[in-house]
Design an enzyme around this catalytic site. Structure first.
Site, PDB file in Angstrom:
ATOM      1  N   PHE A 127       2.479  -0.642   3.736  1.00 62.05           N
ATOM      2  CA  PHE A 127       1.930  -0.539   2.596  1.00 62.05           C
ATOM      3  C   PHE A 127       1.666  -1.141   1.324  1.00 62.05           C
ATOM      4  CE2 PHE A 127      -1.481   1.448   0.010  1.00 62.05           C
ATOM      5  CZ  PHE A 127      -2.132   1.273   0.333  1.00 62.05           C
ATOM      6  N   ASP A 212       8.190  -5.709  -2.155  1.00 66.42           N
ATOM      7  CA  ASP A 212       7.457  -4.538  -2.432  1.00 66.42           C
ATOM      8  C   ASP A 212       7.682  -3.839  -2.869  1.00 66.42           C
ATOM      9  OD1 ASP A 212       5.470  -2.575  -2.968  1.00 66.42           O
ATOM     10  OD2 ASP A 212       3.979  -3.314  -1.437  1.00 66.42           O
ATOM     11  N   LYS A 241       3.398   1.124 -10.142  1.00 67.84           N
ATOM     12  CA  LYS A 241       3.598   2.962 -10.129  1.00 67.84           C
ATOM     13  C   LYS A 241       4.023   3.690 -11.191  1.00 67.84           C
ATOM     14  CE  LYS A 241       2.224   3.953  -5.186  1.00 67.84           C
ATOM     15  NZ  LYS A 241       1.655   5.180  -5.937  1.00 67.84           N
TER      16      LYS A 241
END
Ligand code: PLP
Length: 387
Positions: A127, A212, A241
């Site tokens: 993702f 990532d 995040k």
């Protein structure tokens, strides 16, 4: 009528206040927050250091354009580069934007070299975000439906299969983009040997390794960055995040050699790296160090992991415990939503990673006592749903 777009499936819960690992709803019910805004609130809610730093910064300057130098940005970039072993940082506001920047930098680098390499390989079940490039990079069909035509230049290979990756590489391959530990895709760990093999293949074929770490970075796995577990280093790293502890900020880090391809005017962001978001990230780094949060992450991870393994032995419907640090998954042979619902009723917030994996994502400063309390609620809920 609620005029907010209906693109999120929301739980029937309105959270209005938080303190540490605890949150309260609009009926004054309290919950242990083991979701942390999906890996965002890494120093918990309303940390006094954060409240003070942001209040002071707000009183001084919230935003300043990247037309000018921003001292907090320079300071943060320096600290992140030392931690990551990379040289330059581009700041943005989210994970998808950080990955967009990474994809653009990889392509621009090869363009500047006079090379035709453009393709980015990613893993199935990965993702990487919801923008057009990052949803195309994502190795899950469900995020792509209805959004074609999709951008070109992305290919997918199964995670942890070095032969499959080797077979996919050709003269057009620019980079491989991987999550060291897939979060949304089911808490799937990239083996250390696989990551080392990928690094070696990148070096052998002159392609770039983009990691990532939007969900795994900033200590989530017990190291500052998950790639440290494998003893490797990427050419490009993306963060978001937890970086701002709740204030939106994303970052794309790269080597000096690559960063040369992002000269003035090549890429940008109005809000990226403003004084407020950089102050938040600097505060997160200070708290992580002062409160030894990497050590707490490892200790609390062990505590949860052992207990989850005991649950997996005790309950027939539980298949596997996996993950690293405080990004842990419990795979079940059934839909996990009823378990999440029971936990919520008993005062614990958890989330899923796909239909059959419970995801456990507390803040990195969660205490031993809070973990015990959460595990008791989880056990009770498992008994109610699975027994
Ligand atoms: N990459 C990973 C690994 C993620 O987990 C996410 C979000 O869940 C993203 C990218 C996208 O981040 P954002 O929602 O901030 O755009």
């Amino acid at each position: 009528m609620n005029h907010v777009m209906q693109n999120y499936g929301r739980f029937p819960l309105t959270l209005i206040k938080g303190q540490g690992s605890r949150v309260w709803d609009d009926q004054n019910n309290s919950y242990l927050d083991f979701v942390s805004g999906i890996a965002v609130n890494i120093i918990g809610h309303a940390h006094p250091r954060m409240v003070k730093a942001l209040s002071e910064q707000a009183a001084s300057m919230l935003h300043c354009s990247n037309l000018y130098h921003i001292p907090q940005q320079t300071l943060l970039a320096g600290k992140l580069c030392v931690l990551a072993g990379l040289d330059r940082v581009f700041f943005c506001n989210s994970g998808a934007e950080a990955n967009e920047a990474a994809i653009k930098l990889a392509r621009k680098y090869f363009y500047d070299q006079g090379s035709s390499r453009r393709t980015i390989i990613t893993a199935t079940q990965s993702f990487h975000g919801r923008t057009m490039q990052t949803l195309t990079a994502t190795g899950q069909d469900k995020v792509k439906i209805g959004f074609d035509p999709l951008p070109q230049g992305f290919e997918h290979v199964p995670l942890n299969d070095l032969d499959a990756l080797r077979a996919q590489i050709n003269a057009q391959t620019a980079a491989i983009l991987l999550e060291p530990l897939q979060g949304e895709g089911g808490v799937n760990l990239a083996d250390a040997a696989y990551l080392q093999g990928v690094r070696a293949l990148c070096d052998e074929h002159g392609m770039l390794l983009i990691l990532d770490e939007i969900q795994t970075g900033m200590g989530r796995t017990g190291k500052m960055f998950a790639y440290e577990h494998a003893g490797i280093r990427p050419d490009i790293l993306t963060l978001a995040k937890g970086l701002g502890g709740g204030v939106p900020i994303g970052a794309m880090l790269a080597t000096e050699q690559l960063a040369k391809s992002f000269g003035p005017g090549t890429h940008g962001s109005t809000f990226g790296g403003n004084p407020m978001s950089c102050t938040a990230a600097l505060t997160v780094l200070e708290v992580m160090e002062e409160e030894a949060l990497l050590i707490n992450t490892v200790q609390r991870s062990q505590q949860i992991f052992e207990e989850l393994q005991a649950f997996a032995q005790a309950f027939e419907g539980l298949l596997e415990v996996r993950g690293q640090g405080l990004l842990l998954g419990l795979e079940c042979n059934c839909d996990v939503q009823p378990i999440i619902e029971r936990c919520r009723k008993h005062g614990l917030l958890l989330l899923a990673a796909g239909p059959k994996v419970l995801r456990i994502l507390p803040s990195l400063n969660v205490s031993e006592g809070e973990v015990n309390e959460a595990l008791e609620i989880l056990e009770k809920s498992l008994k109610e749903v699975l027994a």
